[in-house]
Write a protein that holds these residues in place. Structure first.
Motif, PDB file in Angstrom:
ATOM      1  N   VAL A 336      52.533  49.915  25.964  1.00  0.00           N
ATOM      2  CA  VAL A 336      52.892  51.320  25.779  1.00  0.00           C
ATOM      3  C   VAL A 336      51.798  52.197  26.371  1.00  0.00           C
ATOM      4  O   VAL A 336      50.614  52.079  26.025  1.00  0.00           O
ATOM      5  N   VAL A 337      52.207  53.082  27.289  1.00  0.00           N
ATOM      6  CA  VAL A 337      51.287  54.006  27.948  1.00  0.00           C
ATOM      7  C   VAL A 337      51.848  55.414  27.787  1.00  0.00           C
ATOM      8  O   VAL A 337      52.979  55.603  27.341  1.00  0.00           O
ATOM      9  N   ALA A 338      51.051  56.407  28.139  1.00  0.00           N
ATOM     10  CA  ALA A 338      51.471  57.800  27.931  1.00  0.00           C
ATOM     11  C   ALA A 338      51.273  58.625  29.197  1.00  0.00           C
ATOM     12  O   ALA A 338      50.333  58.402  29.965  1.00  0.00           O
ATOM     13  N   VAL A 339      52.188  59.577  29.381  1.00  0.00           N
ATOM     14  CA  VAL A 339      52.143  60.499  30.521  1.00  0.00           C
ATOM     15  C   VAL A 339      52.411  61.908  29.988  1.00  0.00           C
ATOM     16  O   VAL A 339      53.269  62.095  29.120  1.00  0.00           O
ATOM     17  N   THR A 340      51.696  62.889  30.503  1.00  0.00           N
ATOM     18  CA  THR A 340      51.993  64.275  30.160  1.00  0.00           C
ATOM     19  C   THR A 340      51.727  65.159  31.370  1.00  0.00           C
ATOM     20  O   THR A 340      51.169  64.698  32.369  1.00  0.00           O
ATOM     21  N   ALA A 341      52.149  66.413  31.255  1.00  0.00           N
ATOM     22  CA  ALA A 341      52.050  67.344  32.386  1.00  0.00           C
ATOM     23  C   ALA A 341      51.197  68.548  31.991  1.00  0.00           C
ATOM     24  O   ALA A 341      51.705  69.574  31.549  1.00  0.00           O
ATOM     25  N   PHE A 356      42.781  55.070  23.967  1.00  0.00           N
ATOM     26  CA  PHE A 356      43.172  54.259  25.130  1.00  0.00           C
ATOM     27  C   PHE A 356      43.029  55.086  26.410  1.00  0.00           C
ATOM     28  O   PHE A 356      44.037  55.446  27.037  1.00  0.00           O
ATOM     29  N   PRO A 357      41.830  55.405  26.823  1.00  0.00           N
ATOM     30  CA  PRO A 357      41.650  56.300  27.981  1.00  0.00           C
ATOM     31  C   PRO A 357      42.244  55.764  29.279  1.00  0.00           C
ATOM     32  O   PRO A 357      42.586  56.549  30.164  1.00  0.00           O
ATOM     33  N   ASP A 358      42.394  54.460  29.395  1.00  0.00           N
ATOM     34  CA  ASP A 358      42.944  53.881  30.624  1.00  0.00           C
ATOM     35  C   ASP A 358      44.460  53.740  30.580  1.00  0.00           C
ATOM     36  O   ASP A 358      45.067  53.214  31.518  1.00  0.00           O
ATOM     37  N   ARG A 359      45.070  54.230  29.510  1.00  0.00           N
ATOM     38  CA  ARG A 359      46.521  54.084  29.365  1.00  0.00           C
ATOM     39  C   ARG A 359      47.224  55.435  29.221  1.00  0.00           C
ATOM     40  O   ARG A 359      48.344  55.505  28.721  1.00  0.00           O
ATOM     41  N   VAL A 360      46.586  56.485  29.677  1.00  0.00           N
ATOM     42  CA  VAL A 360      47.202  57.810  29.614  1.00  0.00           C
ATOM     43  C   VAL A 360      46.910  58.559  30.910  1.00  0.00           C
ATOM     44  O   VAL A 360      45.812  58.460  31.458  1.00  0.00           O
ATOM     45  N   TRP A 361      47.920  59.289  31.397  1.00  0.00           N
ATOM     46  CA  TRP A 361      47.768  60.044  32.641  1.00  0.00           C
ATOM     47  C   TRP A 361      48.289  61.467  32.453  1.00  0.00           C
ATOM     48  O   TRP A 361      49.437  61.669  32.033  1.00  0.00           O
ATOM     49  N   ASP A 362      47.428  62.422  32.742  1.00  0.00           N
ATOM     50  CA  ASP A 362      47.835  63.827  32.794  1.00  0.00           C
ATOM     51  C   ASP A 362      48.059  64.141  34.268  1.00  0.00           C
ATOM     52  O   ASP A 362      47.115  64.153  35.058  1.00  0.00           O
ATOM     53  N   VAL A 363      49.305  64.399  34.653  1.00  0.00           N
ATOM     54  CA  VAL A 363      49.641  64.554  36.073  1.00  0.00           C
ATOM     55  C   VAL A 363      49.570  66.006  36.545  1.00  0.00           C
ATOM     56  O   VAL A 363      49.935  66.300  37.678  1.00  0.00           O
ATOM     57  N   GLY A 364      49.087  66.917  35.680  1.00  0.00           N
ATOM     58  CA  GLY A 364      49.091  68.330  36.050  1.00  0.00           C
ATOM     59  C   GLY A 364      50.461  68.937  35.811  1.00  0.00           C
ATOM     60  O   GLY A 364      51.353  68.317  35.222  1.00  0.00           O
ATOM     61  N   ILE A 365      50.635  70.175  36.265  1.00  0.00           N
ATOM     62  CA  ILE A 365      51.896  70.868  36.022  1.00  0.00           C
ATOM     63  C   ILE A 365      52.934  70.329  37.007  1.00  0.00           C
ATOM     64  O   ILE A 365      53.266  70.950  38.013  1.00  0.00           O
ATOM     65  N   ALA A 366      53.407  69.127  36.709  1.00  0.00           N
ATOM     66  CA  ALA A 366      54.279  68.403  37.642  1.00  0.00           C
ATOM     67  C   ALA A 366      55.217  67.500  36.855  1.00  0.00           C
ATOM     68  O   ALA A 366      55.111  66.268  36.894  1.00  0.00           O
ATOM     69  N   GLU A 367      56.144  68.127  36.122  1.00  0.00           N
ATOM     70  CA  GLU A 367      57.064  67.363  35.283  1.00  0.00           C
ATOM     71  C   GLU A 367      57.948  66.425  36.095  1.00  0.00           C
ATOM     72  O   GLU A 367      58.288  65.324  35.635  1.00  0.00           O
ATOM     73  N   GLN A 368      58.338  66.841  37.295  1.00  0.00           N
ATOM     74  CA  GLN A 368      59.157  65.977  38.141  1.00  0.00           C
ATOM     75  C   GLN A 368      58.405  64.692  38.477  1.00  0.00           C
ATOM     76  O   GLN A 368      58.944  63.587  38.384  1.00  0.00           O
TER      77      GLN A 368
END
Length: 626
Positions: A336-341, A356-368
């Motif tokens: 289980v990993v996490a993604v947010t915008a 879990f710092p290596d299992r989460v990604w903040d992709v910026g304001i980019a919901e697509q």
């Protein structure tokens, strides 16, 4: 009388000296801290754009010149300078909006408070000026965080295509959106922030080399001919200039004279110009400056001296319950990993990121991108949890449909701020997801009614690996637990009278409202069953035979009535051949004005009294028809 009290419109700024403008800026910051502390709102972003806003209104002639604010949560200073200084009911019913609002002022051009859209607006307005022969200016203010959105770069690509169409882009670079700005663009802007600057280097070279006998002039001409290479080496603004944008900066966004000078130069240029201003989010308020999480991006009502909240929290929030449970799930399931915008902390993923710092990604304001990247993560053998605000998932509908659902990817979407959010106004109400997403094949949607159900349904959602799932919850404190009396199929029975006449289908957090409505109906002699469907898409097969045993079915949801759960229930009943009267209670097809959540729900009739009254009237009408 203070300096601020003399400001009734942008024209009042023109005659002030720079020392007076500095005094005014200090007064504006004091006003913001005191006013926003009383009501809550976006404090940090506005403290950071005081001087920038003053300079914009001194150089340009609003509303003839159009000043556009991306997202708009940094528009409080703009409101103050355009004659709106009554912040007593900010974000409250009948008061100022927390974002630009056309209803409030002719100085507000756009009021869409979703990020990364302003450059598209500016492109269209500049083209309209060109076609109609107008000479007014178009100025788009966008933050470095909003520049992480793909729409911003689509617009830049089009803006730069017209070399002689005037348009001014002001980048308010404070290194943050909600939290620190991330990604390649952030690294590039950081380089620009820390570079002494090419122009100063070139000026030094001209002075020194032209004074050097014999070889000085040829060397200077070679240096000038190699301008592009040196610019990239000493001040790498080449990314913008390669697009065809004239670049000015970086400039101290808190130096009014410097900002004005750059804006005047930009105004004279007959083409697209990017003015890069460095600002500090939360400037002038030590508590905000020292807040590493989000620099007081948004605050509730608080004591401005101690920053302590003025009203009790009312218990744990839905967001915190999710944040705690996703960490527990992460401990049990390494896949289980996490993604947010661009909203790691607002959606409750901060604890997961810390654990879990290596299992989460903040992709910026980019919901697509978040949705498509999640499809890739799922295909690669992981189970991604994509956490965003409900209103922002609208942007990623195509990706959810074509990339996630079509490929039957096991991705769980968690929607915070679902339903009526209230003070943040029409753009932030999460009132469309249950309608828009009804058409997505294979998608399962959960609407938990309390904290225990949120924990349980989140676990059920991440257990599905061959189709997308979605869990939604509102922006408020979690209420008391509502244990089920039993279960029929997948439906939780919350209340049941003997020989019931009315079936109340309570969607998620509308369960307490339905239970209170059932109590009111009982006082009128109307017997009810109240069920929580738990998973509202697809409609549970057990609902049709249960509905058939009642005279009337009422579906209550905090989503648009158009195409929502009530619509889906009606379709399911028709498909099953069940001919029972159906009433749907939800949000009307309109944009809702800002107010407290309870006030909005009362205005649109989502209260126990209104629901009970309308059900009683429907039953009475049926009796009269017999």
């Amino acid at each position: 009388m203070t300096m601020l009290e003399n400001i009734r419109g942008p024209q009042d700024l023109k005659a002030l000296s720079y020392p007076e403008l500095d005094e005014l800026s200090g007064e504006i910051r004091q006003f913001l801290v005191q006013a926003v502390a009383r009501t809550g709102g976006h404090l940090g972003p506005n403290l950071g754009v005081v001087e920038l806003s003053v300079a914009l209104h001194r150089v340009f002639d609003s509303p003839v010149d159009r000043i556009l604010w991306d997202t708009g949560h940094q528009s409080y200073v703009h409101k103050i300078l355009t004659g709106r200084q009554d912040f007593s009911k900010l974000r409250g019913k009948g008061g100022l909006s927390g974002y630009p609002s056309r209803e409030e002022s002719e100085h507000d051009v756009i009021e869409n408070s979703h990020a990364s859209t302003v450059l598209g607006w500016a492109d269209g307005l500049a083209k309209a000026n060109e076609v109609l022969g107008r000479e007014d200016h178009v100025v788009a203010v966008i933050g470095d965080g909003a520049l992480t959105g793909g729409m911003a770069w689509e617009a830049l690509n089009n803006i730069a295509a017209a070399k002689d169409r005037p348009l001014i882009i002001v980048v308010n670079d404070n290194e943050r959106s909600y939290g620190p700005t991330i990604g390649g663009l952030a690294n590039h802007l950081a380089t620009l922030r820390t570079t002494d600057g090419y122009e100063r280097f070139l000026a030094w070279g001209k002075t020194v080399l032209q004074q050097t006998p014999v070889i000085g002039q040829p060397l200077y001409e070679s240096l000038h001919g190699a301008k592009k290479g040196f610019k990239d080496a000493f001040a790498p603004q080449g990314m913008f200039e390669d697009l065809g944008l004239k670049y000015l900066g970086p400039i101290d966004g808190h130096d009014i004279a410097a900002v004005e000078s750059a804006l005047v130069r930009a105004r004279r240029f007959h083409g697209p110009v990017l003015v890069h201003c460095l600002t500090q989010k939360g400037r002038g308020y030590p508590a905000a400056e020292q807040d590493e999480a989000d620099r007081f991006h948004t605050v509730g009502a608080m004591d401005p001296l101690t920053c302590e909240p003025l009203t009790p929290s009312g218990g744990p929030s839905w967001t915190s319950v999710f944040g705690e449970e996703i960490v527990r799930i992460g401990e049990e399931r390494p896949d289980v990993v996490a993604v947010t915008a661009a909203m790691l902390h607002p959606v409750g993923l901060g604890p997961f990121a810390a654990r879990f710092p290596d299992r989460v990604w903040d992709v910026g304001i980019a919901e697509q991108h978040a949705a498509v990247s999640a499809a890739g993560l799922a295909t690669g053998g992981l189970h991604p949890v994509v956490a965003v605000y409900a209103t922002f998932l609208n942007r990623a509908f195509d990706q959810l449909l074509m990339d996630v659902a079509l490929h039957r990817c096991g991705v769980t979407f968690v929607l915070d701020r679902a339903g009526v959010t209230g003070p943040d106004g029409p753009s932030h109400n999460g009132m469309w997801d249950l309608s828009v997403l009804q058409v997505v094949p294979g998608l399962r949607i959960a609407a938990p009614r309390d904290a225990d159900e949120l924990r349980a349904q989140l676990r059920e959602a991440v257990a599905v690996d061959d189709a997308p799932t979605l869990v939604r919850f509102p922006k408020e404190s979690v209420g008391e637990p509502l244990p089920a009396l039993g279960r029929i199929g997948g439906l939780d029975v919350l209340h049941r009278d003997e020989e019931p006449e009315v079936l109340l289908v309570a969607v998620g957090v509308m369960a307490p409202v339905c239970l209170q409505a059932a109590e009111l109906l009982a006082g009128r002699g109307v017997r009810c069953t109240v069920v929580d469907p738990r998973w509202v898409k697809p409609v549970d097969e057990a609902l049709a035979p249960l509905a058939e045993a009642h005279r009337l079915v009422a579906v209550v949801e905090d989503n648009s009535r158009t195409g929502g759960v009530g619509w889906a229930v009606g379709q399911a009943l028709r498909d099953a051949g069940v001919d029972v009267r159906l009433r749907t209670f939800g949000i009307p097809e309109q944009f809702l004005a800002h107010a407290k959540r309870a006030e909005v729900l009362a205005d649109i009739g989502l209260t126990p009294v209104e629901i009970a009254g309308r059900i009683s009237a429907a039953l009475a009408h049926e009796e009269n028809d017999r």
